[in-house]
Design a protein around this motif. Structure first.
Motif, short mmCIF file in Angstrom:
data_model
loop_
_atom_site.label_atom_id
_atom_site.label_comp_id
_atom_site.label_asym_id
_atom_site.label_seq_id
_atom_site.Cartn_x
_atom_site.Cartn_y
_atom_site.Cartn_z
N LEU A 1 5.96 -19.67 -75.66
CA LEU A 1 6.80 -19.58 -74.47
C LEU A 1 7.56 -20.89 -74.23
N ARG A 2 6.89 -22.01 -74.50
CA ARG A 2 7.58 -23.30 -74.37
C ARG A 2 8.71 -23.40 -75.37
N SER A 3 8.48 -22.91 -76.58
CA SER A 3 9.53 -22.94 -77.61
C SER A 3 10.72 -22.10 -77.19
N MET A 4 10.47 -20.96 -76.57
CA MET A 4 11.56 -20.11 -76.11
C MET A 4 12.35 -20.79 -75.01
N ARG A 5 11.64 -21.44 -74.08
CA ARG A 5 12.33 -22.15 -72.99
C ARG A 5 13.18 -23.30 -73.54
N LEU B 1 19.62 -13.65 -69.36
CA LEU B 1 18.83 -12.62 -70.04
C LEU B 1 17.66 -13.25 -70.80
N HIS B 2 17.90 -14.40 -71.41
CA HIS B 2 16.80 -15.11 -72.08
C HIS B 2 15.71 -15.47 -71.06
N GLU B 3 16.13 -15.95 -69.90
CA GLU B 3 15.15 -16.31 -68.87
C GLU B 3 14.34 -15.09 -68.43
N GLN B 4 15.00 -13.95 -68.31
CA GLN B 4 14.29 -12.71 -67.95
C GLN B 4 13.29 -12.33 -69.02
N ILE B 5 13.70 -12.44 -70.28
CA ILE B 5 12.79 -12.10 -71.38
C ILE B 5 11.56 -12.99 -71.34
N ILE B 6 11.77 -14.28 -71.13
CA ILE B 6 10.63 -15.22 -71.08
C ILE B 6 9.70 -14.86 -69.93
N ALA B 7 10.26 -14.61 -68.75
CA ALA B 7 9.44 -14.29 -67.58
C ALA B 7 8.64 -13.01 -67.80
#
Length: 229
Positions: free
Chosen positions: A112-116, A184-190
């Motif tokens: 998750l950190r890598s995605m952020r 959209l990336h933020e939504q996916i992560i959440a």
């Protein structure tokens, strides 16, 4: 465009996969233009390798739709093909929905950190109008869930269809506002963090469906060019 005089910033002794990645990057970023002929010997000198890994790399690129060849006649960079782009977009959207759903139970805090972090770099690259850096960060973002899904078939197919879309994005990048992908990336992560695999998958599919207007834009441009001709 002639073969560049300076080799890419990679180790001189490239393996087969490195030659493939270097040539693929050159096609996506426009170093090699649509229709440009590719010579094994010239490419080998550029990358510092023999013709064998070059030929193997060109074969992979042809299967990915980035290169065309006629035995004994030519090997050239494929022109943009709207039908292929539409098919690639459809497959990519469906497979990213699948891999995200499969990845959610396997994602770690580090993932998750890598995605952020990838999304942060993506946003910075868009602010700087750096298309190359934006595409690289976007690749890194989606690679996390592709890896976590542990689905080798999906990964293989995505490797084949994604370069066509990246090439389209790179060439026409200024035509679309990519900032919607940040949200959209933020939504996916959440949703991944919340463990909602189904909703996270739908968000990933929506993210890849944002490419449709870009395909339509290219289609319209090609239609106008055909009418003018």
């Amino acid at each position: 465009m002639p073969i560049p005089q300076n080799p890419p910033t990679r180790p001189r002794l490239l393996l087969r996969d490195d030659a493939y990645l270097a040539l693929r990057a050159g096609i996506i970023d426009g170093t090699f233009a649509p229709g440009e002929r590719l010579n094994d010997a010239d490419l080998g000198r550029w990358l510092g390798v023999s013709r064998t890994p070059i030929r193997e790399a060109l074969g992979r690129l042809e299967r990915a739709g980035l290169v065309q060849s006629k035995p004994g006649s030519y090997t050239r960079v494929s022109p943009l093909d709207v039908r292929e782009a539409r098919a690639s977009q459809s497959v990519a959207a469906a497979l990213h929905e699948l891999v995200v759903r499969e990845a959610v139970p396997n994602l770690s805090e580090g993932d998750l950190r890598s995605m952020r972090e990838a999304n942060r770099r993506f946003a910075e690259a868009l602010d700087a109008h750096d298309a190359e850096a934006a595409l690289s960060a976007d690749d890194d973002f989606h690679a996390v869930t592709v890896t976590a899904s542990a689905n080798p078939v999906a990964a293989t197919v995505l490797e084949q269809v994604t370069p066509v879309l990246r090439r389209l994005e790179r060439i026409r990048f200024a035509s679309l506002d990519g900032r919607g992908s940040i949200t959209l990336h933020e939504q996916i992560i959440a949703l991944c963090e919340a463990g909602d695999a189904a909703a996270a998958g739908r968000a990933a599919q929506e993210n890849w469906q944002t490419l449709l207007p870009l395909v339509d834009l290219v289609d319209d441009a090609d239609s106008r060019a055909g009418q003018a001709g």
